[in-house]
Scaffold this active site. Sequence first.
Site, short mmCIF file in Angstrom:
data_model
loop_
_atom_site.label_atom_id
_atom_site.label_comp_id
_atom_site.label_asym_id
_atom_site.label_seq_id
_atom_site.Cartn_x
_atom_site.Cartn_y
_atom_site.Cartn_z
CB SER A 1 -0.78 0.07 1.04
OG SER A 1 -1.84 1.06 1.18
N GLY B 1 1.96 4.96 0.21
CA GLY B 1 1.02 5.91 0.84
C GLY B 1 0.60 5.38 2.48
CG HIS C 1 -3.30 -5.06 -2.31
ND1 HIS C 1 -2.75 -3.81 -2.60
CD2 HIS C 1 -3.63 -4.86 -0.99
CE1 HIS C 1 -2.88 -3.28 -1.49
NE2 HIS C 1 -3.49 -3.77 -0.72
CD GLU D 1 -9.36 3.41 -1.63
OE1 GLU D 1 -9.08 2.87 -0.53
OE2 GLU D 1 -9.11 3.26 -2.56
NE ARG E 1 -4.32 4.76 -0.66
CZ ARG E 1 -3.70 3.88 -0.05
NH1 ARG E 1 -4.72 2.95 0.41
NH2 ARG E 1 -2.68 3.46 0.38
CG HIS F 1 -8.32 5.52 3.38
ND1 HIS F 1 -7.97 4.14 3.79
CD2 HIS F 1 -8.40 5.50 2.25
CE1 HIS F 1 -8.16 3.38 2.89
NE2 HIS F 1 -8.41 3.98 1.87
CB CYS G 1 -8.50 -0.15 9.33
SG CYS G 1 -8.08 1.29 8.72
#
Length: 448
Positions: free
Chosen positions: A22, A24, A137, A174, A214, A250, A371
Amino acid sequence: MKSYEVNFDGLVGPTHNYGGLSYGNVASQSNSQQSSNPKEAALQGLAKMKALMDMGFQQGVLAPQERPDVAALRRLGFAGSDAQVIQQAAKEAMPLLVASCSASSMWVANAATVSPSADTADGRVHFTAANLNCKYHRSIEHPTTSRVLGAMFANQQHFAHHAALPAVAQFGDEGAANHTRFCRAYGEAGVEFFVFGRSAFDTRYPAPQKYPARQTLEASQAVARLHGLREEGVVYAQQNPSVIDQGVFHNDVIAVGNGEVLFYHEDAFLETDKMLAELSSKLAKVGGKFQSVCVPRSAVTVDDAVRSYLFNSQLLSRPDGSMLLIVPEECRSNERVWQYLQGLTGSGGVIREVKVFDLKQSMQNGGGPACLRLRVALNETELAAVNPGVIMTAPLYDSLTQWVERHYRDRMAENDLADPQLLLECRAALDELTQILKLGAVYPFQIN
């Protein structure tokens, strides 16, 4: 009628590994190539679910995905039996095999965006699976995500499901990691807060220079239309591009909201005062009283926030109206963050208590408490219509911990992903899991 915010936590999958996929995400990249412990990761996640259930919160479970994703590798030209596909990918393109083995679906804040029935035009709870097309992914997740959500929320009288947005950069979506809902009560109309990193078509909006933004404004607007949201019930805000470039991939890495409260970092947004005024005005129109808690950069830097995941926490409402903050152990380990939290809870404000959880396996891959959960506001009729197999109970917790103990490895390194036996282990585990959670056939190997 009673209403609840139910947290559906992602169950960590058997292939949990540190692939550093990932870009970032500082934690993901800095722990790349280390050995992981899938069993410990899954048990840590389950312990958090059980603890919240024991505190009286409604808690559910969201199943992981089939990994390695052999079908995805076949689409990229690898051929032969499943074992041959895996071995060929390992020999010729190891990064693609690592991507196809990612257990990133554990972070179900990215699974979808959810709008409660009190906000939508047709009075149903709406789900739009996130396309996650910024990262390969994760872009392969949404077909299975949609099937799993469909099996969990199957009653069409109460639930509406939308396919992921077009998988192109202009509609990068996202999910709930960039979406928060404010309301006086979960069953009442609220204000849905969509945070974006850039605009695909309007050059007036600035963009980060180092790391990708994103979520696009256009994706957020499309989800709001699909869910039938009223204009007066929606607020759009742009992330500060400079914090994206510091690892805030995020919005839930720099802000968290619940009820009438937004807990955010001073540098989180652009045009912060204008945004706060709009949130306050629109929430007032539906009977709410908006409150904001700003963490000043002088107390907690953006770097502190990213490394501790202070804002990637769960903000939960207590029956007395106060709020509880669920934070990872890394917050206690950061002197400035912990000092700030001690002052916050002692100040007499709305956030009265902090509880710390050990989620190191998830944190090292770039995901904290927030998350790991997808929030779904449901009234009691809708909650009764949810597949009961996915609602956490003490017996389900026991079943799932025993299931993890039977099926999961306690060590996973990159070369382990090339073992064709891992696919068979994963499929055996997931086949049993669908029976435990009463999901039916949701995985490709079950359907095909």
